[in-house]
Enzyme design. Structure first.
Site, PDB file in Angstrom:
ATOM      1  N   LYS A  36       0.717  -0.970  -0.477  1.00 27.03           N
ATOM      2  CA  LYS A  36       0.218   0.223   0.153  1.00 27.03           C
ATOM      3  C   LYS A  36       0.759   1.077  -0.101  1.00 27.03           C
ATOM      4  O   LYS A  36       0.667   2.243  -0.588  1.00 27.03           O
ATOM      5  CB  LYS A  36      -0.924  -0.069   1.374  1.00 27.03           C
ATOM      6  N   THR A  37       1.791   1.053   0.977  1.00 24.87           N
ATOM      7  CA  THR A  37       2.502   2.143   1.204  1.00 24.87           C
ATOM      8  C   THR A  37       3.404   2.191  -0.547  1.00 24.87           C
ATOM      9  O   THR A  37       3.698   3.666  -0.935  1.00 24.87           O
ATOM     10  CB  THR A  37       3.398   2.619   2.409  1.00 24.87           C
ATOM     11  N   ALA A  38       4.291   1.692  -0.988  1.00 21.48           N
ATOM     12  CA  ALA A  38       4.418   1.574  -2.434  1.00 21.48           C
ATOM     13  C   ALA A  38       3.844   2.111  -2.979  1.00 21.48           C
ATOM     14  O   ALA A  38       4.522   2.984  -4.103  1.00 21.48           O
ATOM     15  CB  ALA A  38       5.460   0.451  -1.938  1.00 21.48           C
ATOM     16  N   GLN A  55      -6.605  -0.280   6.004  1.00 21.30           N
ATOM     17  CA  GLN A  55      -6.396  -1.879   6.564  1.00 21.30           C
ATOM     18  C   GLN A  55      -7.528  -2.507   5.932  1.00 21.30           C
ATOM     19  O   GLN A  55      -8.906  -2.429   5.783  1.00 21.30           O
ATOM     20  CB  GLN A  55      -5.877  -2.369   8.097  1.00 21.30           C
ATOM     21  N   GLU A 104       2.853   6.426   9.924  1.00 22.51           N
ATOM     22  CA  GLU A 104       3.234   5.282  10.408  1.00 22.51           C
ATOM     23  C   GLU A 104       4.972   4.315  10.530  1.00 22.51           C
ATOM     24  O   GLU A 104       5.431   3.915  11.177  1.00 22.51           O
ATOM     25  CB  GLU A 104       2.724   3.417   9.026  1.00 22.51           C
ATOM     26  N   ARG A 158     -12.100  -3.111   7.215  1.00 26.20           N
ATOM     27  CA  ARG A 158     -12.174  -2.941   8.756  1.00 26.20           C
ATOM     28  C   ARG A 158     -12.808  -1.627   9.868  1.00 26.20           C
ATOM     29  O   ARG A 158     -12.785  -0.971   8.869  1.00 26.20           O
ATOM     30  CB  ARG A 158     -10.465  -3.188   8.498  1.00 26.20           C
ATOM     31  N   GLU A 159     -13.471  -2.318  10.320  1.00 22.56           N
ATOM     32  CA  GLU A 159     -14.167  -1.792  11.377  1.00 22.56           C
ATOM     33  C   GLU A 159     -15.097  -1.001  10.898  1.00 22.56           C
ATOM     34  O   GLU A 159     -16.170  -0.330  11.971  1.00 22.56           O
ATOM     35  CB  GLU A 159     -12.872  -0.622  11.766  1.00 22.56           C
ATOM     36  N   LYS A 179     -15.256  -0.027  -6.204  1.00 25.65           N
ATOM     37  CA  LYS A 179     -16.722   0.767  -5.983  1.00 25.65           C
ATOM     38  C   LYS A 179     -16.091   2.361  -6.514  1.00 25.65           C
ATOM     39  O   LYS A 179     -14.708   2.486  -6.817  1.00 25.65           O
ATOM     40  CB  LYS A 179     -17.045   1.306  -4.947  1.00 25.65           C
TER      41      LYS A 179
END
Length: 512
Positions: free
Chosen positions: A231-233, A378, A256, A398-399, A442
């Site tokens: 993801k960061t890359a 995440q 992070e 998530r969440e 989406k």
């Protein structure tokens, strides 16, 4: 005795500043407050015009605040608003006497004969309230500035946050006519035609840009994936494409990794030197020269990195507003959403409510600054326990389902190679080595697609995947520097294998 003298001196110093305002009445327009309230009680049209412009706090007199509260409650309950109903509501709230009684209500209705110009009057009342708010905020800042224990940067953030609250709470946009909007839309279409079909910020990935027309202003884009997917890359690759290749200012908020770690990864992808070499500093002479030459573009790039840990949504908003005004940023990236906090006022709720607040505010930030906001997220462990290809789904976010609701684009990063899956689940069963899939699950204003990208793990970067629609295109790519371009000997290897080390050569890297 010494303590008493110190306390007296401290109070005296503070009083000197605040005494500048003594003898002055705060900005107010009580006569207009009376006219507006009277008009609302005699004309329903007056209520409809200003009910969303004002709130009880904008009124200077306490009695007027009580009367407006009663009118607002009647409006909320779809009940008629007039002299009698307002009086009855005030009685129910046990505030009739505090509001001046029935006689005062009658006086208000007699001061005006219609609701003409009521919106103009309401705007003046709002302006006076904003002036009073600014005076109050200024006095609080002065008080805190004299306190030596206050951190100056916290003071700046507090000042900016209070000013932002005044702006957000009171300056509201009015509706625009179809004519105005059509003119704006036509101008935007003309701009798009001049930019070769891209109406937003180019990601640097051809197929992604073709599907999205670039990242659009005011859009919230979620890029989600399990740990290790890159993801960061991917976001760093996009930030590099935007800031270095297009010279467009980008703000990158990393919760992070530290800013030095991020820039080291960018240096690695820019120079073709592995992260291990950069960490150890064990470089040959030609590699040092390569490093110095190839980072010059990165040094000049308008890329702004903030690595504040546990950043609250409010602090992010304040920092983003500052960067927008000072540097004109056109893209905001956040790594990643679950590490953010909702701020002090939201501590009572559960984590799901907090994430909902954060995603809602990120969308509001994108609209306010009219820039795309890309937030990493995440995924839950449900992906790991699922059989088959382990391709992520919207339900894996998530969440909070609020992320899916607020986002204009929800995308996933998927690398089957991470799960030891060696072949794609397509008809050709092509190898997955060195490849990733960017899944747009989406898209509020466009289509959906699974787009394959090239992933270079040792450099921590993504690039466009070379695709060939026919064997002849593939062969011409192989023979573009060959003396015999008409050779028809087809290799049985994949493009990556056929190009060999040339694909990773420093001088022939695919730009990412």
């Amino acid at each position: 005795m010494e303590n008493v003298n110190q306390q007296t001196s401290k109070n005296y110093n503070r009083g000197q500043v605040i005494s500048l305002e003594k003898g002055k009445l705060p900005p107010q327009a009580t006569d207009l407050e009376e006219v507006v309230l009277g008009a609302m009680m005699i004309d329903k049209k007056g209520v409809d015009e200003i009910i969303d412009i004002l709130n009880p706090d904008v009124f200077y007199k306490q009695s007027h605040q009580y009367i407006f509260e009663a009118i607002f409650k009647l409006f909320e309950n779809s009940e008629p608003v007039d002299l009698l109903t307002v009086s009855q509501q005030l009685k129910k709230d046990q505030k009739l006497e505090a509001a001046g009684g029935d006689f005062y209500l009658v006086q208000l209705t007699q001061k005006v004969s219609s609701s003409a110009h009521i919106e103009f009057h309401a705007r003046i009342i709002l302006q006076k309230y904003i002036q009073r708010s600014l005076i109050k905020i200024s006095n609080e800042i002065i008080e805190q500035s004299y306190d030596e224990t206050t951190d100056v940067f916290d003071l700046l953030d507090t000042a900016e946050s209070k000013l932002y609250e005044v702006t957000q709470g009171n300056i509201k946009r009015s509706s625009e006519t179809a004519r105005e909007l059509v003119i704006q839309a036509k101008k935007k279409i003309e701009d798009i035609s001049n930019k070769e079909g891209l109406s937003g910020v180019s990601s640097g990935f051809e197929r992604v840009d073709k599907l999205t027309s670039g990242w659009q202003p005011s859009d919230l884009i979620i890029m989600a994936g399990r740990p290790g997917m890159g993801k960061t890359a991917l976001t760093l690759s996009m930030a590099r494409n935007v800031a270095v290749d297009q010279n467009i200012p980008v703000a990158f908020f990393s919760l992070e990794m530290s800013s030095v770690q991020l820039i080291t990864r960018l240096i690695s992808s820019e120079t073709g030197l592995s992260s291990e070499k950069l960490r150890t500093g064990n470089l040959e002479k030609h590699e040092w020269e390569q490093l110095n030459v190839k980072v010059k573009g990165l040094e000049k790039a308008p890329l702004f990195i903030d690595d504040t840990p546990s950043l609250s949504i409010f602090d992010l908003r304040a920092k983003a507003r500052r960067l927008a005004s000072q540097h004109g940023i056109k893209l905001i990236m956040i790594d990643y959403l679950q590490l953010m906090t909702a701020g002090g006022s939201q501590k009572g709720g559960n984590r799901e409510q907090e994430i909902s607040t954060i995603s809602r505010n990120l969308k509001a930030l994108a609209k306010e600054l009219s820039v795309p906001v890309i937030a990493l997220s995440q995924l839950s462990r449900a992906v790991e326990t699922r059989g088959g290809s382990k391709r992520p789904l919207l339900s894996d976010l998530r969440e909070s389902g609020a992320i899916e609701q607020d986002a204009d684009i929800v995308s996933f990063i998927y690398r089957p190679e991470y799960y030891k899956i060696e072949e794609w689940d397509d008809e050709e069963r092509t190898p997955t080595e060195g490849q990733a899939e960017f899944i747009i699950a989406k898209h509020r204003n466009g289509g959906l697609d699974n787009i394959r990208l090239k992933f270079e793990g040792h450099l921590g970067r993504f690039a466009n995947l070379e695709t060939f629609d026919s064997p002849f295109e593939f062969q011409s790519a192989l023979n573009k520097d060959d003396d015999n371009p008409f050779s028809t000997d087809m290799p049985s290897t994949s493009p990556e294998q056929a190009f060999g080390s040339n694909m990773n050569d420093d001088e022939n890297d695919v730009p990412f």
